[in-house]
Design a protein around this motif. Structure first.
Motif, mmCIF file in Angstrom:
data_model
loop_
_atom_site.group_PDB
_atom_site.id
_atom_site.type_symbol
_atom_site.label_atom_id
_atom_site.label_comp_id
_atom_site.label_asym_id
_atom_site.label_seq_id
_atom_site.Cartn_x
_atom_site.Cartn_y
_atom_site.Cartn_z
ATOM 1 N N LEU A 79 1.044 -0.506 0.480
ATOM 2 C CA LEU A 79 0.512 -0.085 -0.424
ATOM 3 C C LEU A 79 0.402 1.069 0.101
ATOM 4 C CD1 LEU A 79 -2.716 -1.312 2.194
ATOM 5 C CD2 LEU A 79 -3.021 -1.327 0.018
ATOM 6 N N PRO A 80 -0.035 2.739 -0.663
ATOM 7 C CA PRO A 80 1.225 3.532 0.061
ATOM 8 C C PRO A 80 1.887 3.826 1.472
ATOM 9 C CG PRO A 80 -0.637 4.615 -1.491
ATOM 10 C CD PRO A 80 -1.210 2.714 -0.795
ATOM 11 N N GLY A 81 2.871 4.201 1.069
ATOM 12 C CA GLY A 81 3.774 4.354 2.325
ATOM 13 C C GLY A 81 4.328 2.610 2.888
ATOM 14 N N GLU A 82 4.000 1.751 2.439
ATOM 15 C CA GLU A 82 4.469 0.691 2.665
ATOM 16 C C GLU A 82 6.292 -0.169 1.506
ATOM 17 O OE1 GLU A 82 0.764 -1.555 4.200
ATOM 18 O OE2 GLU A 82 1.536 -2.056 3.133
ATOM 19 N N LEU A 83 6.633 -0.542 2.226
ATOM 20 C CA LEU A 83 7.361 -1.172 1.289
ATOM 21 C C LEU A 83 7.776 -3.502 1.671
ATOM 22 C CD1 LEU A 83 10.347 1.120 1.487
ATOM 23 C CD2 LEU A 83 9.964 0.316 -0.129
ATOM 24 N N CYS A 84 8.329 -3.732 1.242
ATOM 25 C CA CYS A 84 8.211 -4.944 1.107
ATOM 26 C C CYS A 84 9.372 -5.769 2.109
ATOM 27 C CB CYS A 84 8.190 -6.119 -0.030
ATOM 28 S SG CYS A 84 8.376 -8.135 0.156
ATOM 29 N N VAL A 85 9.664 -6.653 3.165
ATOM 30 C CA VAL A 85 10.375 -7.498 3.411
ATOM 31 C C VAL A 85 10.617 -8.352 3.148
ATOM 32 C CG1 VAL A 85 11.507 -7.849 5.391
ATOM 33 C CG2 VAL A 85 10.838 -5.171 5.076
ATOM 34 N N PHE A 116 7.105 -9.975 4.486
ATOM 35 C CA PHE A 116 6.001 -9.313 4.988
ATOM 36 C C PHE A 116 5.841 -7.779 4.956
ATOM 37 C CE2 PHE A 116 9.444 -8.986 8.289
ATOM 38 C CZ PHE A 116 10.096 -7.950 8.285
ATOM 39 N N LEU A 117 5.152 -6.631 5.155
ATOM 40 C CA LEU A 117 4.853 -4.696 4.072
ATOM 41 C C LEU A 117 4.961 -4.755 5.818
ATOM 42 C CD1 LEU A 117 4.342 -5.220 1.261
ATOM 43 C CD2 LEU A 117 2.436 -6.706 2.627
ATOM 44 N N MET A 118 5.873 -3.118 5.680
ATOM 45 C CA MET A 118 6.450 -2.555 6.743
ATOM 46 C C MET A 118 6.339 -0.864 6.121
ATOM 47 S SD MET A 118 10.396 -3.052 9.101
ATOM 48 C CE MET A 118 9.566 -2.533 10.488
ATOM 49 N N ASP A 119 5.749 -0.213 7.233
ATOM 50 C CA ASP A 119 5.603 1.574 6.935
ATOM 51 C C ASP A 119 7.538 1.345 6.505
ATOM 52 O OD1 ASP A 119 2.822 1.974 8.259
ATOM 53 O OD2 ASP A 119 2.938 2.273 9.333
ATOM 54 N N GLU A 120 7.270 2.867 5.401
ATOM 55 C CA GLU A 120 8.485 3.285 4.863
ATOM 56 C C GLU A 120 9.208 3.890 5.526
ATOM 57 O OE1 GLU A 120 10.602 5.037 0.875
ATOM 58 O OE2 GLU A 120 8.129 5.568 1.350
ATOM 59 N N LYS A 121 7.764 4.318 6.203
ATOM 60 C CA LYS A 121 8.795 5.583 7.451
ATOM 61 C C LYS A 121 8.274 5.142 8.954
ATOM 62 C CE LYS A 121 6.102 9.595 5.987
ATOM 63 N NZ LYS A 121 6.459 10.812 5.463
ATOM 64 N N PRO A 378 -3.951 -10.389 2.287
ATOM 65 C CA PRO A 378 -5.131 -8.926 2.095
ATOM 66 C C PRO A 378 -5.215 -8.349 2.732
ATOM 67 C CG PRO A 378 -5.778 -10.835 0.840
ATOM 68 C CD PRO A 378 -4.604 -11.327 1.574
ATOM 69 N N VAL A 379 -5.590 -7.108 2.606
ATOM 70 C CA VAL A 379 -5.741 -6.350 3.619
ATOM 71 C C VAL A 379 -6.889 -6.161 4.551
ATOM 72 C CG1 VAL A 379 -6.024 -4.131 4.307
ATOM 73 C CG2 VAL A 379 -4.210 -4.791 2.440
ATOM 74 N N SER A 380 -6.609 -6.365 5.302
ATOM 75 C CA SER A 380 -7.777 -6.555 6.688
ATOM 76 C C SER A 380 -8.285 -4.792 6.457
ATOM 77 C CB SER A 380 -8.218 -7.166 7.784
ATOM 78 O OG SER A 380 -7.599 -7.715 7.940
ATOM 79 N N PRO A 381 -10.067 -4.377 6.946
ATOM 80 C CA PRO A 381 -10.120 -2.951 6.853
ATOM 81 C C PRO A 381 -9.898 -2.787 8.470
ATOM 82 C CG PRO A 381 -12.215 -4.839 7.197
ATOM 83 C CD PRO A 381 -10.633 -5.054 6.900
ATOM 84 N N PRO A 382 -9.541 -0.984 8.465
ATOM 85 C CA PRO A 382 -8.855 -1.005 10.048
ATOM 86 C C PRO A 382 -10.019 -1.175 11.251
ATOM 87 C CG PRO A 382 -8.551 0.689 8.525
ATOM 88 C CD PRO A 382 -9.157 -0.200 7.604
#
Length: 395
Positions: A79-85, A116-121, A378-382
């Motif tokens: 997603l925007p603002g994320e990066l893959c590890v 996994f996915l992680m916030d870029e910042k 898949p992304v779960s809703p917040p």
């Protein structure tokens, strides 16, 4: 509760003093706020060859000792603002050549991660404000002019709040970059007499998280706190890096916000420290990017992980696969781990990937921030609520 002090009671201040109220100098060279961080003057084990059980005499020997294999890419689009590890093998602990290892950073071990996915910042003040407004009316949440606390049983525990000690004004009120307006909503206070947070704007990295607050913040995003092993994987990639960008740091390594310009109050207080705290659009944001592209995993705000501090990494001798955080502290008084150093400096040793800060009661301080992770699925809703298992402790 009794006696109001600028929106805070004496009871609350006593409860939160160890982690909420900053020292008078943000870059004074002291230890962590609870004095439970590593001691840079002693207890350092420089015998990395024996303790990591790795032959550091040559690069070829090291490469033979630790086989990374091929990374497995994420199937989900970040997603925007994320990066893959990517999935694969990553080192955890003090790497060969690091002469400042603490005992709890040893031995060096290999951890196998699923992608996994992680916030870029790190989370910024811009990220924190809508979260505060989303949860402030929860029945268990207590609003303060500069942040939120939460009732856990009979105790009031801070979730997020910034009380900048050098921003005290004459009438005894605390100055924060986030305040409540007349409607009770949290907003950014551009007029706050606080050098770094106000000059950095809403893009400043948001310290001020307790461990519980960081946990709820990530869950509100549909994410979760990273494990310590995940954090090190994102910071180091499949390398032997001591710091995210290698074995050396840029000249200005406290953070990435150039607020300490000559003539400013910050400069007069701290001198030429280059960067105290940071908006991410700063030109020096990319001065120490991790091999996987993550920003600011050193200095600025330190970052919470899901794990309790442990005596060492011996549980992963022989390898670990997707290690999960312990449900209970391994020993009395063990707090949660935060990583990456912070804007206080003063030693580059504080910014090493493997260094492990023990949070004590997990209340955090002005400089404890967070970035969140999610599985490669898949992304779960917040979930805007705060029903996040808070009562299971850790505080």
């Amino acid at each position: 509760m009794t006696t109001d002090l600028g929106g805070l009671t004496t009871r609350t201040i006593a409860l939160l003093a160890s982690g909420w109220i900053a020292a008078a100098c943000a870059c004074d060279g002291g230890g962590s706020a609870d004095d439970s961080g590593p001691d840079a003057d002693g207890g350092t084990d420089t015998d990395t060859d024996s303790d990591t059980d790795s032959d550091t005499d040559s690069d070829s020997d090291t490469d033979t000792e630790w086989e990374f294999g091929d990374p497995v890419p994420c199937e989900s689009e970040p997603l925007p603002g994320e990066l893959c590890v990517p999935g694969g093998n990553y080192l955890m602990g003090c790497v060969p050549g690091d002469t400042e290892c603490e005992e709890n950073e040893l031995p060096l071990v290999m951890v196998t991660h699923s992608p996994f996915l992680m916030d870029e910042k790190e989370a910024t003040i811009e990220d924190v404000i809508p979260w505060l407004n989303a949860i402030k009316d929860d029945p268990d949440v207590i609003q303060w002019p500069t942040g939120l606390t939460m009732m856990i049983g009979t105790e009031e525990v801070r979730l997020w709040g910034q009380l900048w000690a050098w921003g005290l004004v004459d009438d005894g009120e605390y100055v924060s970059p986030v305040i409540q307006n007349g409607d009770g909503d949290y907003v950014f206070d551009e007029s706050a007499e606080v050098d770094c947070p106000s000059q950095g704007g809403v893009q400043t990295a948001a310290g001020g998280f307790s461990w519980l607050g960081a946990k709820i913040f990530c869950e509100h995003k549909g994410m979760r706190l990273p494990t310590e092993a995940q954090w090190e994987a994102a910071a180091r990639g499949q390398t032997f890096n001591e710091f995210p960008c290698g074995s050396d740091l840029p000249e200005c390594w406290y953070g990435v916000y150039d607020c300490c310009t000559e003539g400013s109050d910050c400069y007069a207080t701290y001198g030429e420290l280059c960067h105290c705290c940071a908006p991410f659009e700063s030109s020096v944001t990319d001065s120490c990017i991790s091999p996987l592209g993550f920003l600011n995993m050193y200095g600025n705000a330190s970052e919470w992980t899901a794990d309790y501090i442990s005596v060492d990494h011996s549980d992963c001798i022989g390898g670990c696969v997707d290690p999960q955080p312990a449900e209970e502290p391994p020993y009395e008084g063990a707090g949660h781990v935060y990583k990456g150093g912070d804007m206080r400096g003063p030693s580059q040793s504080w910014l090493r990937i493997s260094i492990r800060w023990d949070s004590g009661e997990s209340l955090g301080n002005e400089w404890t921030g967070v970035r969140c992770v999610r599985p490669d699925e898949p992304v779960s809703p917040p979930d805007a609520g705060t029903d996040s298992g808070a009562a299971d402790g850790g505080l």
